[in-house]
Write an enzyme that holds these catalytic residues in place. Structure first.
Site, PDB file in Angstrom:
ATOM      1  CG  ASP A 558      -2.100   0.961   1.053  1.00 24.91           C
ATOM      2  OD1 ASP A 558      -2.251   1.526  -0.052  1.00 24.91           O
ATOM      3  OD2 ASP A 558      -2.867   1.149   2.014  1.00 24.91           O
ATOM      4  CG  ASP A 628      -5.209  -0.903  -0.945  1.00 28.08           C
ATOM      5  OD1 ASP A 628      -5.897  -0.308  -1.782  1.00 28.08           O
ATOM      6  OD2 ASP A 628      -5.600  -1.136   0.215  1.00 28.08           O
ATOM      7  CG  HIS A 761      -3.371   1.588   5.628  1.00 23.63           C
ATOM      8  ND1 HIS A 761      -3.382   2.744   4.879  1.00 23.63           N
ATOM      9  CD2 HIS A 761      -3.965   1.892   6.812  1.00 23.63           C
ATOM     10  CE1 HIS A 761      -3.964   3.714   5.584  1.00 23.63           C
ATOM     11  NE2 HIS A 761      -4.324   3.212   6.752  1.00 23.63           N
TER      12      HIS A 761
END
Length: 786
Positions: A558, A628, A761
């Protein structure tokens, strides 16, 4: 050597007969596992009554440079082309068929030069072709305007139905995000119910408050608070980003109009909008639009100057975000239930169907919008079995196992022998309660816990915490964990603790807000959650699910933007390094806009493969990457550029050719799913999957709702498989993805994305928001960032 043959003159080519472009066969992407279920979506089928759309190429001889002149000349020939046209300056689309080649004549008014216009048919398109979508969406924008909705940014809002939250000085405009798109099921109108949060404070009001608070560093504070904010100018409902503040200018200054005349800002607003500017000494705000090119290649640059008094703040104020009660008031209006969501969409469809002008507008291109939402069949994937050290259980319908993890032993626990708690004097009682609760709840969870070193601080200054932690770590080199009790929301203190414990003196750390541990009735469950998190940070393993694929590595990637340097972004990378998917390796790389993300990606993957080899003494045979933060427009770039570069990583290992699966994870999508029974719409259960009708015609993809919805609508996650040399079937891809959503150890339940994505993330957020540097490599095999 024989002499060259004489050239035979080629026969003139016969004109090619144009036929309609055939629609591509969709991929086989439907899975079979699970229980059938009826699902609805916020997509409305569109029927196109035209047989075809005809594409023509238009040439002007002699060439006409001016776009406006080209448009004018084509307008003169509406008797030939008809009233319904889509023309961009060289390509013309019509719903009617002209002769293959049409010659028209016009006169250039500037010099009376005769211009010959040749219109040649180049393609016959099915009416659902991607090339037709841009002008269908132009028609849709006109329809929304006819209904009286105001365009703000890309969405349409209804200011007349604004919800006023006087207590918080906010108003919420309800609206719609709409677009016409083509999917595997044909043409659909996608409608999402959206809300615009506007503040009753102008930028000038915010500046006045900042001036009261800090007169000395006023300009610096304004820059910090305002730059990057989005404002709306109510007189034309346009939104702008504040890029800078022009302190040397004021509304009394003048600017040059299009006709070359000079006027002051005060006069301009008085004359054009009937607005009297009251504050004459306010600075001006600068918005720099992105460079964009107009048809014909003209680049538009420059800057827009705005008056703070007339610019209103949008979005939720930072102070309010931290106020639980205020956010509860707001989300009540924004997070609408499935029933309210569908009611709003049906109301829009009713308004379109009941307005003669909108129907005429749609009819120009032969579009007919259904009055009902799409209802189709989906599936609910089988429930998973959660495995702990010596017990396992099948998840229930609410996919939560918080009770079980509190009473059964984790897969592996790290004994906490040497650890320390740092706290200010006034928190002594809460710390005593917390430590004794830790000791009570640790046993059933399989944790061995010694009493901590309790370090009382003389005050709660950041410097006091850092010096004391540093001296304790110097005195006790075998320290396993640092726990800090903090009062209030102290970003500065949190940043300092994390910088010390993640970079300078690498050690797992746990920051706890004293408010979290101040409610005796909740302390037991809070203590259990904190201990589970601490065990993860120390390298313990909490739970897993059964994944039949052997020699597998799962990777999550991410990207987060670094708040300290606006242009820098940070990539979080997390990979599994054992077969039960309970040990994770994490890395972070920073890059500037002109650096490719792939260079850091390759570095991280090579390091993860080395770590996997250390743990297993072999390399993975299959690697599944969940990436992502990639939009639809970037999918081709990932397929053609990122993946081939990634494959070069494997060359560093002798004769190593693993199978690679690359799945893009998209959370920011406008697709909503509903459960559907007897004409009532609700929230779909976790595990709901849709792999047809709304899927991309160009990719292997599916929508999955893995999590339990507690408030608002069913927002699924969209997964697009861009590469699959492991030849995993749709069922394998869907089941593996759902299993991964069970493995995020901060939450004993399913989450919206696969766990490695969420871990990536978390680590990217920690580094981009607080550390602004790469963490120490010694922590890379622990989930220190939870």
């Amino acid at each position: 050597m024989p002499p060259p043959l004489p050239e035979v003159p080629s026969a003139p080519s016969a004109p090619v007969k144009l036929t309609m472009e055939a629609a591509r066969e969709p991929f086989h992407k439907a899975g079979t596992k699970g229980t059938p279920v009826t699902v609805g979506s916020n997509h409305i089928p569109i029927c196109c009554k035209n047989e075809a759309v005809y594409q023509y190429h238009v040439t002007f001889s002699p060439n006409v440079e001016s776009m406006a002149m080209r448009f004018g000349m084509m307008k003169d020939h509406r008797s030939t082309t008809g009233e319904v046209v889509a023309f961009d300056g060289s390509i013309l689309y019509l719903p009617v068929k002209l002769k293959d080649v049409v010659s028209l004549k016009s006169v250039r008014r500037t010099d009376n030069q005769e211009v010959e216009i040749t219109v040649q048919m180049t393609k016959i398109l099915p009416p659902s072709s991607d090339l037709c979508l841009p002008f269908y969406n132009v028609v849709l924008r006109r329809v929304m305007k006819i209904l009286g909705l105001k365009l703000v940014g890309r969405n349409h809002y209804d200011p007349d139905s604004a919800i006023i939250l006087g207590k918080h000085r906010l108003q919420v405009w309800p609206g719609y995000a709409t677009c016409i798109k083509r999917t595997d099921g044909g043409l659909y109108l996608s409608v999402d119910v959206t809300h615009k949060v506007l503040r009753n404070d102008s930028v000038l009001d915010v500046m006045k408050v900042l001036h009261e608070q800090s007169k000395v560093s006023f300009q610096d504070e304004c820059t910090k608070e305002l730059i990057g904010s989005i404002v709306i100018t109510r007189y034309n409902n346009r939104t702008y980003r504040i890029d800078d503040i022009e302190w040397s200018k004021s509304p009394k200054d003048t600017f040059t109009m299009f006709d070359g005349s000079e006027t002051s800002f005060v006069d301009y607003y008085r004359k054009n909008y009937g607005i009297e500017i009251k504050e004459m000494d306010q600075p001006l705000l600068i918005h720099r639009p992105k460079e964009r090119s107009k048809p014909g290649g003209k680049i538009i640059t420059g800057q827009v100057l705005l008056v703070p008094e007339l610019s209103f703040m949008t979005g939720i104020p930072e102070k309010m975000r931290k106020d639980f009660r205020a956010m509860k008031d707001l989300t009540m209006h924004i997070n609408v239930s499935a029933e309210q969501h569908t009611h709003s969409i049906k109301q829009l469809l009713k308004n379109i169907a009941g307005n003669a002008e909108t129907l005429t507008e749609l009819n120009r291109w032969g579009l007919e919008i259904s009055t009902d939402l799409l209802v189709t069949h989906g599936r609910i994937l089988p429930q998973e079995t959660i495995c702990l050290q010596s017990s396992s259980y099948v998840t229930t319908s609410d996919v939560s196992w918080s009770r079980e993890v509190g009473r059964d032993a984790c897969i592996s626990c790290i004994p906490m022998n040497i650890w320390a708690v740092f706290y200010p004097r006034r928190c002594a009682d809460q710390v005593e309660e917390l430590v004794s609760t830790f000791l009570k709840v640790a046993g059933p969870m399989g944790l061995r816990l010694e009493r901590p070193n309790r370090v009382e601080l003389r005050d709660d200054r950041t410097e006091t915490y850092i010096k004391t932690i540093h001296s304790q770590l110097s005195r006790e080199p075998n320290m396993q964990l640092v726990v800090c009790i903090m009062t209030g929301n102290r970003d500065d203190l949190y940043t300092a603790i994390k910088k010390l414990c993640c970079i300078k003196s690498p050690i797992p750390s746990q920051a706890i807000n004293v408010r979290t541990i101040s409610q005796p009735q909740k302390l037991r469950s809070v203590a259990q959650k904190i201990l589970l998190q601490i065990n993860s940070k120390l390298g313990g393993e909490l739970w897993t699910v059964n994944v039949p694929l052997k020699h597998l590595m799962v990777v999550g990637v991410d990207v987060h933007h670094d708040t300290s340097k606006k242009s820098r972004s940070v990539m979080g990378f997390v990979a599994s390094v054992n077969s039960s998917l309970t040990r994770w390796y994490s890395r972070v790389t920073f890059q500037t806009p002109n650096e490719e993300i792939i260079s850091g990606f390759k570095l991280c993957l090579s390091a993860a493969l080395q770590k996997y080899y250390e743990v297993n003494h072999n390399l993975p045979e299959k690697i599944v990457v969940y990436r992502d933060g990639v939009s639809d427009g970037q999918l081709k770039m990932v397929e053609l550029y990122e993946i081939p570069q990634l494959l070069t990583c494997f060359q560093a290992f002798p004769s190593y050719e693993p199978k690679l699966v690359f799945i893009v994870v998209q959370k920011r999508i406008s697709t909503t799913l509903y459960s559907c029974s007897a004409d009532r719409f609700g929230t779909p259960p976790p595990g709901t999957i849709l792999d047809h009708s709304l899927t991309h015609s160009d990719w292997m993809d599916f929508y999955l709702m893995a999590h339990q919805i507690r408030q608002g609508c069913g927002l699924p996650t969209h997964y697009v498989c861009v590469y699959n040399t492991a030849n995993l079937s749709p069922d394998h891809l869907q089941r593996l993805t759902y299993k991964m959503c069970h493995l995020y150890w901060n939450w004993p339940g399913t989450i919206r994305v696969p766990a490695p994505c969420k871990y990536a993330h978390k680590v990217a957020y920690l580094c981009g928001q607080y550390l602004h540097a790469e963490p120490a490599i010694q922590l890379s095999d622990k989930l220190y960032f939870l």
